[in-house]
Design a protein around this motif. Structure first.
Motif, PDB file in Angstrom:
ATOM      1  N   TRP A 149      -0.854   7.939  -3.116  1.00  0.00           N
ATOM      2  CA  TRP A 149      -1.735   8.939  -3.717  1.00  0.00           C
ATOM      3  C   TRP A 149      -1.253  10.357  -3.434  1.00  0.00           C
ATOM      4  O   TRP A 149      -1.562  11.292  -4.177  1.00  0.00           O
ATOM      5  N   THR A 198      -0.392   9.363 -11.395  1.00  0.00           N
ATOM      6  CA  THR A 198      -1.125   9.026 -10.179  1.00  0.00           C
ATOM      7  C   THR A 198      -2.449   9.773 -10.120  1.00  0.00           C
ATOM      8  O   THR A 198      -3.459   9.220  -9.674  1.00  0.00           O
ATOM      9  N   TRP A 210       0.240  -8.906   4.720  1.00  0.00           N
ATOM     10  CA  TRP A 210       0.523  -8.973   3.288  1.00  0.00           C
ATOM     11  C   TRP A 210      -0.415  -8.072   2.492  1.00  0.00           C
ATOM     12  O   TRP A 210       0.002  -7.297   1.642  1.00  0.00           O
ATOM     13  N   ALA A 211      -1.718  -8.195   2.814  1.00  0.00           N
ATOM     14  CA  ALA A 211      -2.715  -7.377   2.124  1.00  0.00           C
ATOM     15  C   ALA A 211      -2.477  -5.906   2.420  1.00  0.00           C
ATOM     16  O   ALA A 211      -2.708  -5.041   1.569  1.00  0.00           O
ATOM     17  N   PHE A 212      -1.987  -5.622   3.631  1.00  0.00           N
ATOM     18  CA  PHE A 212      -1.686  -4.229   3.947  1.00  0.00           C
ATOM     19  C   PHE A 212      -0.609  -3.701   3.014  1.00  0.00           C
ATOM     20  O   PHE A 212      -0.742  -2.637   2.428  1.00  0.00           O
ATOM     21  N   VAL A 213       0.458  -4.469   2.846  1.00  0.00           N
ATOM     22  CA  VAL A 213       1.586  -4.005   2.035  1.00  0.00           C
ATOM     23  C   VAL A 213       1.166  -3.804   0.585  1.00  0.00           C
ATOM     24  O   VAL A 213       1.476  -2.781  -0.024  1.00  0.00           O
ATOM     25  N   PHE A 214       0.415  -4.752   0.033  1.00  0.00           N
ATOM     26  CA  PHE A 214       0.162  -4.683  -1.402  1.00  0.00           C
ATOM     27  C   PHE A 214      -1.177  -4.058  -1.778  1.00  0.00           C
ATOM     28  O   PHE A 214      -1.405  -3.757  -2.945  1.00  0.00           O
ATOM     29  N   SER A 215      -2.084  -3.874  -0.809  1.00  0.00           N
ATOM     30  CA  SER A 215      -3.360  -3.256  -1.173  1.00  0.00           C
ATOM     31  C   SER A 215      -3.602  -1.931  -0.473  1.00  0.00           C
ATOM     32  O   SER A 215      -4.199  -1.033  -1.048  1.00  0.00           O
ATOM     33  N   TYR A 216      -3.188  -1.821   0.783  1.00  0.00           N
ATOM     34  CA  TYR A 216      -3.463  -0.584   1.522  1.00  0.00           C
ATOM     35  C   TYR A 216      -2.309   0.406   1.421  1.00  0.00           C
ATOM     36  O   TYR A 216      -2.514   1.586   1.188  1.00  0.00           O
ATOM     37  N   TYR A 217      -1.109  -0.094   1.602  1.00  0.00           N
ATOM     38  CA  TYR A 217       0.040   0.814   1.612  1.00  0.00           C
ATOM     39  C   TYR A 217       0.159   1.633   0.323  1.00  0.00           C
ATOM     40  O   TYR A 217       0.467   2.830   0.394  1.00  0.00           O
ATOM     41  N   PRO A 218      -0.080   1.053  -0.864  1.00  0.00           N
ATOM     42  CA  PRO A 218       0.040   1.864  -2.087  1.00  0.00           C
ATOM     43  C   PRO A 218      -0.875   3.094  -2.092  1.00  0.00           C
ATOM     44  O   PRO A 218      -0.590   4.070  -2.785  1.00  0.00           O
ATOM     45  N   LEU A 219      -1.966   3.048  -1.299  1.00  0.00           N
ATOM     46  CA  LEU A 219      -2.860   4.212  -1.250  1.00  0.00           C
ATOM     47  C   LEU A 219      -2.118   5.441  -0.734  1.00  0.00           C
ATOM     48  O   LEU A 219      -2.445   6.575  -1.089  1.00  0.00           O
ATOM     49  N   ASN A 254      -4.879   7.822 -11.949  1.00  0.00           N
ATOM     50  CA  ASN A 254      -5.305   6.647 -11.183  1.00  0.00           C
ATOM     51  C   ASN A 254      -6.312   7.028 -10.098  1.00  0.00           C
ATOM     52  O   ASN A 254      -7.274   6.303  -9.852  1.00  0.00           O
TER      53      ASN A 254
END
Lengths: 302, 321
Positions: free
Chosen positions: B54, B291, B42-51, B294
């Motif tokens: 970039w 982006t 879950w954390a991967f999808v919403f915290s890591y994947y958005p990176l 950001n």
């Protein structure tokens, strides 16, 4: 907190000091409370009478009309339902995630402990930012859905670490003896650890619930155009932004803002503000003793 | 990270034994894996994947095409960003409000905590504390609604009070003047968060040994001297940690208060980095440019955090990250 008894022979300067502090504290209380009381009084006061000014903390011409006006908007009723729903669901999901992760991280025999702990800590410091996140939500087809309120925020590293440091304070022998009795790791979590973690869970529940209840930006960004997914906070911001001087009104004028401009927007705005605030006022004083402790724990190096 | 580290049972054995042991332990840990892996993903999808997103800062991204079909433009977006006059204005606003907020919130909440600590009478103390938390729990939407009412030029209490005191002749248009905006945001923040921020200092003060005060009293130290020589040194390390953490957050001043308290009249002073990226990236659909903003934000925050932590490490031989 140390209570130092005042000795009889206390020097004059020390007694003066007490007086000064008491006066400052009374000032703090007034500055904090007066705005709320003033808004409360205005919300119960006749709107045409309010324009004359001079309302302090008591209504001059008492009326419930402002409230009856706002509760006749369908947007507010929907907003109330959605706000309650997201608060309940978001809090439950967040508690499950934080407590399970915290429990596994507090188990010294868990292989993944170090990795998961670092992995979560990184999410506290690195964030992709608004636009990449927006595009992700779009790609996941979560625009204009209820899911966008509760799903993205399920895992919060801060909450995990608060609960973890609490579990670390519970004697590990309790878990071991349950293990010897044949309990599996999930049973230990559910039957042994969770019941002893209540103070930390209460703190986190409060943080989660307040966060969910107070959120408006996700509605603005992802669900701004779906009226059946509006929230109370978003309804308030819409009124707020439509009545602020100089705003060009890039916010769709819903029926609420239209009607507002025909009545007195100020009084109705005050009534909505009170409706949005009341649930918080009812909850937080009771959880106070928990969150003071929980917050102090969270300050311990994560 | 105070959990008792038990040495890995396989640590000293041969590689082969270690491997089979790993799976044995993994099997024993299966419930723990079942309870943590879903959330790790879950954390991967919403915290890591958005990176991953970039990448689009180096493209001229248009919706409807995959990330590989976009036109690559190298650092053009960043060049455009650093040549935009608005960027410097927004950066100035962000840094100004952050620094003002940092200074005001530290001085006021530490002073408040010290006074609370000196306050006699448990009932009064508890009442003051409970009331002081209240604004922290209301949303910025509610707070903004209340603040604009208080500062309103028709019957706002601040104007009424100043007129009554004879300090001003005409009601001041508080919300309509750009040069007042930073101050209003800072004071609003202090109003909202002082009680909450003080909790942590009060907790630190509770940990100071009462004997120190007793001894000081025997030596004839006044209350002010006791504060200066005992209370303040007692919370010194707490203050340092919190200052460093907030330096790491210096350009993440948030945007809710600026968004809700600001209006078109004060735009030159209220726009901050996140609102700038919101406006360009989403409202004007310049996703790549947004982006880039950001990325600038995230990278500067990380640099600040590591610098602050490095200084802290040198001072105390400890790390907060």
């Amino acid at each position: 907190m140390t209570t130092r008894k005042m000795t009889k022979g206390a020097p004059l300067s020390d007694r003066l000091f007490d007086v000064v502090i008491a006066i400052v504290m009374v000032f703090v209380v007034i500055v904090t409370l007066y705005p709320f009381l003033n808004v409360l009084a205005l919300s119960f006061n006749d709107s045409t009478d309010s324009v004359r000014g001079g309302i302090t903390i008591f209504p001059r011409e008492f009326t419930l009309k402002n409230y009856s006006i706002i509760f006749s908007f369908s947007g507010l009723i929907t907003g109330f339902k959605i706000s309650v729903l997201r608060t309940v669901i978001g809090t439950i999901l967040g508690l499950i995630s934080a407590s399970m992760l915290a429990y596994t991280l507090a188990r010294p025999d868990f292989q993944g402990r170090k990795f998961v702990s670092k992995y979560l800590a990184i999410t506290m410091y690195v964030s992709a930012g608004l636009i990449p996140f927006y595009l992700l939500i779009k790609d996941l087809h979560m625009m204009n859905t209820f899911a966008v309120y509760v799903l993205p925020g399920i895992v919060s590293a801060f909450n995990v670490f608060v609960i973890r440091s609490f579990i670390d304070g519970i004697p590990f022998a309790l878990q071991e003896s349950a293990k010897i009795d044949g309990a599996n790791d999930f049973t230990i979590y559910w039957r042994v650890v969770l019941p002893m973690t209540t103070p930390a869970l209460a703190t986190i529940a409060l943080f989660l619930a307040v966060g969910q209840w107070n959120a408006w930006f996700d509605t603005f960004l992802y669900n701004g155009s779906s009226e059946n997914l509006t929230t109370l906070q978003f309804e308030l911001t819409k009124v707020l932004l439509s009545t602020t001087a100089g705003n060009n009104g890039d916010y769709h004028s819903t029926n609420m803002t239209q009607v507002l401009s025909s009545v007195s927007p100020e009084s109705v705005k005050m009534a909505i503000t009170i409706v949005v605030t009341i649930p918080i006022l009812l909850v937080y004083p009771f959880l106070q003793r928990y969150f003071v402790r929980g917050l102090t724990l969270g300050a311990v190096k994560g | 990270m105070q959990a008792v580290p038990t040495p890995h049972p396989a640590a000293s054995r041969s590689v082969g034994a270690k491997k089979s042991n790993f799976w044995k332990v993994a099997l024993r840990n299966r419930y723990l894996y079942m309870m943590s892996l879903p959330f790790v993903i879950w954390a991967f999808v919403f915290s890591y994947y958005p990176l991953w997103g970039w990448l689009i800062a180096f493209q001229k991204w248009k919706p409807g095409k995959s990330i590989w079909e976009q036109k690559w433009v190298g650092f053009d977006q960043f060049k455009a960003l650093f040549q935009d006059d608005l960027f410097y204005q927004v950066l100035r606003n962000t840094v100004a409000m952050s620094v003002m907020g940092l200074i005001a919130s530290f001085t006021v909440s530490i002073t408040f905590a010290i006074m609370m600590n000196e306050l006699r009478g448990m009932f009064f103390k508890r009442a003051v504390q409970t009331i002081s938390y209240l604004p922290h729990f209301v949303s910025w939407a509610v707070a903004s609604s209340i603040i604009t009412r208080m500062l309103s030029s028709d019957n706002g209490v601040v104007n009424d009070l100043l007129m009554w005191l004879g300090l001003i002749q005409q009601p001041v248009q508080w919300m309509g003047q750009g040069h007042l905006f930073w101050g209003i945001v800072t004071v609003s923040d202090v109003w909202k968060e002082t009680g909450w921020n003080a909790i942590i200092y009060l907790a630190a003060m509770a940990g100071i040994a009462p004997e120190l005060y007793e001894a000081a009293k025997v030596d004839g130290a006044s209350r002010l001297r006791q504060i200066w020589h005992i209370t303040l040194p007692g919370i010194r390390s707490t203050i340092i940690i919190l200052v460093i953490l907030s330096i790491g957050n210096l350009i993440n001043t948030g945007f809710e208060k600026q968004f809700l308290l600001g209006n078109n009249l004060v735009r030159d002073y209220s726009q901050v980095l996140d609102l700038y990226s919101l406006q360009y990236g989403i409202q004007l659909s310049r996703y790549s440019f947004g982006t880039a903003i950001n990325i600038f934000n995230s990278v500067v925050s990380l640099v600040l955090l590591f610098t602050a932590n490095g200084i802290f490490k040198r001072m105390t031989k400890e790390s907060i990250i």
